[in-house]
Design a protein around this motif. Structure first.
Motif, PDB file in Angstrom:
ATOM      1  N   ARG A 229       0.855  -1.191   0.000  1.00  0.00           N
ATOM      2  CA  ARG A 229       0.000   0.000   0.000  1.00  0.00           C
ATOM      3  C   ARG A 229       0.889   1.240   0.000  1.00  0.00           C
ATOM      4  N   LEU A 230       0.820   2.015  -1.077  1.00  0.00           N
ATOM      5  CA  LEU A 230       1.578   3.251  -1.161  1.00  0.00           C
ATOM      6  C   LEU A 230       0.625   4.433  -1.115  1.00  0.00           C
ATOM      7  N   ASP A 231       1.162   5.628  -0.886  1.00  0.00           N
ATOM      8  CA  ASP A 231       0.287   6.796  -0.730  1.00  0.00           C
ATOM      9  C   ASP A 231       1.080   8.061  -0.996  1.00  0.00           C
ATOM     10  N   TRP A 232       0.380   9.097  -1.447  1.00  0.00           N
ATOM     11  CA  TRP A 232       0.958  10.434  -1.580  1.00  0.00           C
ATOM     12  C   TRP A 232       0.729  11.214  -0.293  1.00  0.00           C
ATOM     13  N   THR A 233       1.612  12.172  -0.023  1.00  0.00           N
ATOM     14  CA  THR A 233       1.305  13.140   1.026  1.00  0.00           C
ATOM     15  C   THR A 233       0.084  13.934   0.564  1.00  0.00           C
ATOM     16  N   PRO A 234      -0.728  14.470   1.496  1.00  0.00           N
ATOM     17  CA  PRO A 234      -1.998  15.087   1.088  1.00  0.00           C
ATOM     18  C   PRO A 234      -1.843  16.317   0.200  1.00  0.00           C
ATOM     19  N   ASP A 235      -0.652  16.939   0.192  1.00  0.00           N
ATOM     20  CA  ASP A 235      -0.422  18.075  -0.699  1.00  0.00           C
ATOM     21  C   ASP A 235       0.192  17.645  -2.026  1.00  0.00           C
ATOM     22  N   GLY A 236       0.415  16.341  -2.195  1.00  0.00           N
ATOM     23  CA  GLY A 236       0.937  15.833  -3.461  1.00  0.00           C
ATOM     24  C   GLY A 236       2.408  16.098  -3.703  1.00  0.00           C
ATOM     25  N   LYS A 237       3.158  16.509  -2.687  1.00  0.00           N
ATOM     26  CA  LYS A 237       4.571  16.831  -2.893  1.00  0.00           C
ATOM     27  C   LYS A 237       5.462  15.587  -2.933  1.00  0.00           C
ATOM     28  N   PHE A 238       5.027  14.520  -2.238  1.00  0.00           N
ATOM     29  CA  PHE A 238       5.843  13.305  -2.183  1.00  0.00           C
ATOM     30  C   PHE A 238       4.961  12.074  -2.325  1.00  0.00           C
ATOM     31  N   LEU A 239       5.494  11.101  -3.049  1.00  0.00           N
ATOM     32  CA  LEU A 239       4.899   9.762  -3.074  1.00  0.00           C
ATOM     33  C   LEU A 239       5.669   8.917  -2.066  1.00  0.00           C
ATOM     34  N   MET A 240       4.959   8.266  -1.152  1.00  0.00           N
ATOM     35  CA  MET A 240       5.583   7.433  -0.132  1.00  0.00           C
ATOM     36  C   MET A 240       5.339   5.974  -0.496  1.00  0.00           C
ATOM     37  N   THR A 241       6.408   5.206  -0.552  1.00  0.00           N
ATOM     38  CA  THR A 241       6.251   3.819  -0.992  1.00  0.00           C
ATOM     39  C   THR A 241       6.943   2.837  -0.057  1.00  0.00           C
ATOM     40  N   PRO A 242       6.285   1.715   0.253  1.00  0.00           N
ATOM     41  CA  PRO A 242       6.944   0.648   1.002  1.00  0.00           C
ATOM     42  C   PRO A 242       7.846  -0.168   0.085  1.00  0.00           C
ATOM     43  N   ALA A 243       8.457  -1.198   0.639  1.00  0.00           N
ATOM     44  CA  ALA A 243       9.253  -2.200  -0.086  1.00  0.00           C
ATOM     45  C   ALA A 243      10.649  -1.722  -0.467  1.00  0.00           C
ATOM     46  N   ALA A 244      11.016  -0.492  -0.101  1.00  0.00           N
ATOM     47  CA  ALA A 244      12.358  -0.006  -0.414  1.00  0.00           C
ATOM     48  C   ALA A 244      13.373  -0.551   0.603  1.00  0.00           C
ATOM     49  N   THR A 274       5.376  -2.769   4.464  1.00  0.00           N
ATOM     50  CA  THR A 274       4.266  -3.281   3.655  1.00  0.00           C
ATOM     51  C   THR A 274       3.249  -2.213   3.276  1.00  0.00           C
ATOM     52  N   CYS A 275       3.097  -1.181   4.114  1.00  0.00           N
ATOM     53  CA  CYS A 275       2.035  -0.204   3.857  1.00  0.00           C
ATOM     54  C   CYS A 275       2.398   1.142   4.472  1.00  0.00           C
ATOM     55  N   VAL A 276       1.915   2.181   3.827  1.00  0.00           N
ATOM     56  CA  VAL A 276       2.048   3.540   4.356  1.00  0.00           C
ATOM     57  C   VAL A 276       0.795   4.308   3.968  1.00  0.00           C
ATOM     58  N   ALA A 298       2.108  10.487   8.572  1.00  0.00           N
ATOM     59  CA  ALA A 298       1.857   9.212   7.916  1.00  0.00           C
ATOM     60  C   ALA A 298       2.143   8.053   8.855  1.00  0.00           C
ATOM     61  N   ALA A 299       1.427   6.966   8.642  1.00  0.00           N
ATOM     62  CA  ALA A 299       1.631   5.730   9.396  1.00  0.00           C
ATOM     63  C   ALA A 299       2.325   4.712   8.510  1.00  0.00           C
ATOM     64  N   VAL A 300       3.239   3.939   9.104  1.00  0.00           N
ATOM     65  CA  VAL A 300       4.011   2.928   8.388  1.00  0.00           C
ATOM     66  C   VAL A 300       3.790   1.579   9.052  1.00  0.00           C
ATOM     67  N   GLY A 301       3.550   0.541   8.249  1.00  0.00           N
ATOM     68  CA  GLY A 301       3.394  -0.816   8.760  1.00  0.00           C
ATOM     69  C   GLY A 301       4.416  -1.751   8.142  1.00  0.00           C
ATOM     70  N   SER A 302       4.666  -2.867   8.824  1.00  0.00           N
ATOM     71  CA  SER A 302       5.770  -3.728   8.423  1.00  0.00           C
ATOM     72  C   SER A 302       5.463  -5.196   8.697  1.00  0.00           C
ATOM     73  N   ARG A 303       6.283  -6.043   8.115  1.00  0.00           N
ATOM     74  CA  ARG A 303       6.237  -7.467   8.426  1.00  0.00           C
ATOM     75  C   ARG A 303       6.728  -7.752   9.847  1.00  0.00           C
ATOM     76  N   ASP A 304       7.341  -6.755  10.493  1.00  0.00           N
ATOM     77  CA  ASP A 304       7.809  -6.962  11.876  1.00  0.00           C
ATOM     78  C   ASP A 304       6.691  -6.791  12.907  1.00  0.00           C
ATOM     79  N   LYS A 305       5.417  -6.676  12.426  1.00  0.00           N
ATOM     80  CA  LYS A 305       4.232  -6.635  13.280  1.00  0.00           C
ATOM     81  C   LYS A 305       4.089  -5.316  14.035  1.00  0.00           C
ATOM     82  N   SER A 306       4.856  -4.311  13.652  1.00  0.00           N
ATOM     83  CA  SER A 306       4.882  -3.025  14.348  1.00  0.00           C
ATOM     84  C   SER A 306       4.446  -1.906  13.415  1.00  0.00           C
ATOM     85  N   CYS A 311       6.169  12.447  10.893  1.00  0.00           N
ATOM     86  CA  CYS A 311       5.810  13.740  10.316  1.00  0.00           C
ATOM     87  C   CYS A 311       6.871  14.122   9.291  1.00  0.00           C
ATOM     88  N   PHE A 312       6.427  14.778   8.228  1.00  0.00           N
ATOM     89  CA  PHE A 312       7.370  15.169   7.182  1.00  0.00           C
ATOM     90  C   PHE A 312       6.956  16.518   6.604  1.00  0.00           C
TER      91      PHE A 312
END
Length: 389
Positions: A229-244, A274-276, A298-306, A311-312
């Protein structure tokens, strides 16, 4: 955690089956989950009442319904999202279909179309989209309400005319791997897809041509999850992506708009991200020098169950970390004001309430609409109406 706290509405479940996606209705009064039932491997999509999730007294009130609607399908549902006007929801499944349902009112009679729990709301299936050849992994409505996009294991993205379903606007076939996640730019200029865990692709919405691809953050990524699950910041300035991944460290990578540079990231999880998902509105904070600034949260989720909350632009460390909140992978997020709903492959949902002390004040819906309008988006009237509720 300061004044923030975590609760678990145990009644929100899929009979112990995995919950793979979650999304909050634009009104904030209900939310949807999708995934699978453990006992028969059928797909399950459930619309839940938000009140008993956020208010313990309502959770114990027998007159307050918890489940509003549910539908079983023959195969696992991987992604579910409300339309921006809140009148419809869509979910994509392992049988290669996208199913679109429309709200048609509340009901008083007992029973449901599946013979399970009592339905309180009534929805009708208004369209089944069968453009894909393999499992549908992601469905996303554009913020202006014009488009519905789906990404699949078949290496394709299909863009539908959301106002004239099942009409297709474009079939994007240049992908080189399964499309695990999609995200619409809130300004309305781009659609982004994550191919496997190796490449981001950006399409321009005025031509549906690929304008750029980004591969550098994924050179050392491992194929660890089927859904991202990827997402843009609400102002569209950045695309945030998991899996990096960088130097063996799992990251959420931030891709800057137009320059497509990937210099910024969120780090700290010890297994693959996995998700942001960002708060739908910017937050207004007072800096140490006394100046006011607007930040994305933004919230970030992971395979580490955490999970971690960031803030950015801001410090290179999270505002909050909740370790081992689940027994399995974190799959998806939904924001309802200061409340963050989180779902997991372990079949549970947790709610993280974030205090004002932690994240400051969110700007108003009206201010967010004006900001996006200044940045060039043409908002659909119904989206503006719902966003002002």
């Amino acid at each position: 955690m300061g004044d923030s706290y975590v609760t678990e509405p145990t009644f929100v479940n899929h009979d112990t089956g995995p919950i793979l996606a979650i999304d909050c209705h634009p009104s904030g009064k209900k939310f949807i989950t999708c995934g699978q039932k453990a006992n028969n491997c059928n797909g399950l999509v459930v619309v839940w009442n938000m009140d008993p999730v956020l208010d313990k007294s309502k959770a114990s009130d027998e007159n307050v319904p918890k489940l509003l609607f549910q539908v079983e399908s023959q195969s696992q549902s991987n992604s579910c999202r409300w339309s921006p006007d809140g009148k419809r929801f869509a979910f994509g499944s392992d049988d290669a279909s996208v199913s679109v349902w429309e709200y048609v009112g509340r009901i008083n009679s007992l029973g449901s179309i599946t013979g399970g729990a009592q339905n309180v709301e009534r929805y009708k299936e208004c369209c089944i989209l069968r453009g894909h050849r393999m499992e549908v992994l992601s469905v996303e409505w554009s913020q202006n309400g014009r488009y519905l996009a789906s990404g699949s294991l078949d290496y394709r993205v299909i863009v539908y005319n959301a106002r004239k379903l099942p009409d297709q606007i474009a079939v994007l076939t240049e992908c080189e791997a399964p499309v695990k996640g999609l995200s619409w730019d809130p300004i309305g200029k781009y659609l982004t897809g994550l191919e496997g865990e190796k490449k981001l692709r950006f399409w321009a919405t005025d031509s549906w041509q690929c304008v750029t691809t980004v591969t550098e953050p994924f050179q050392n990524s491992k194929e660890e999850t089927v859904l991202s699950r990827l997402d843009w910041t609400p102002d569209g300035k950045f695309l945030m992506t998991p899996a990096a991944v960088q130097d063996g460290q799992p990251l959420i990578q931030l891709i800057q708009r137009k320059s497509w540079k990937s210099d910024n990231f969120f780090a700290g999880h010890h297994k693959g991200t996995t998700c942001v998902r960002s708060m739908p509105r910017l937050i207004d904070v007072t800096l140490k020098n006394g100046k006011r600034s607007q930040l994305a949260c933004a919230a970030v989720g992971s395979r580490d169950k955490s999970i971690s909350i960031w803030c950015f632009p801001g410090p290179k460390k999270p505002l909050l970390v909740v370790n081992n909140i689940f027994n399995h992978t974190v799959m998806d997020f939904a924001w309802c004001d200061r409340n963050l709903l989180v779902c997991s492959q372990d079949g549970t949902v947790k709610v993280v309430n974030l205090s004002e002390n932690l994240i400051g004040d969110m700007i108003s819906n009206e201010a967010m609409v004006r900001l996006l309008a200044r940045l060039g988006t043409r908002l659909h009237d119904s989206w503006v109406k719902w966003s002002l509720l």
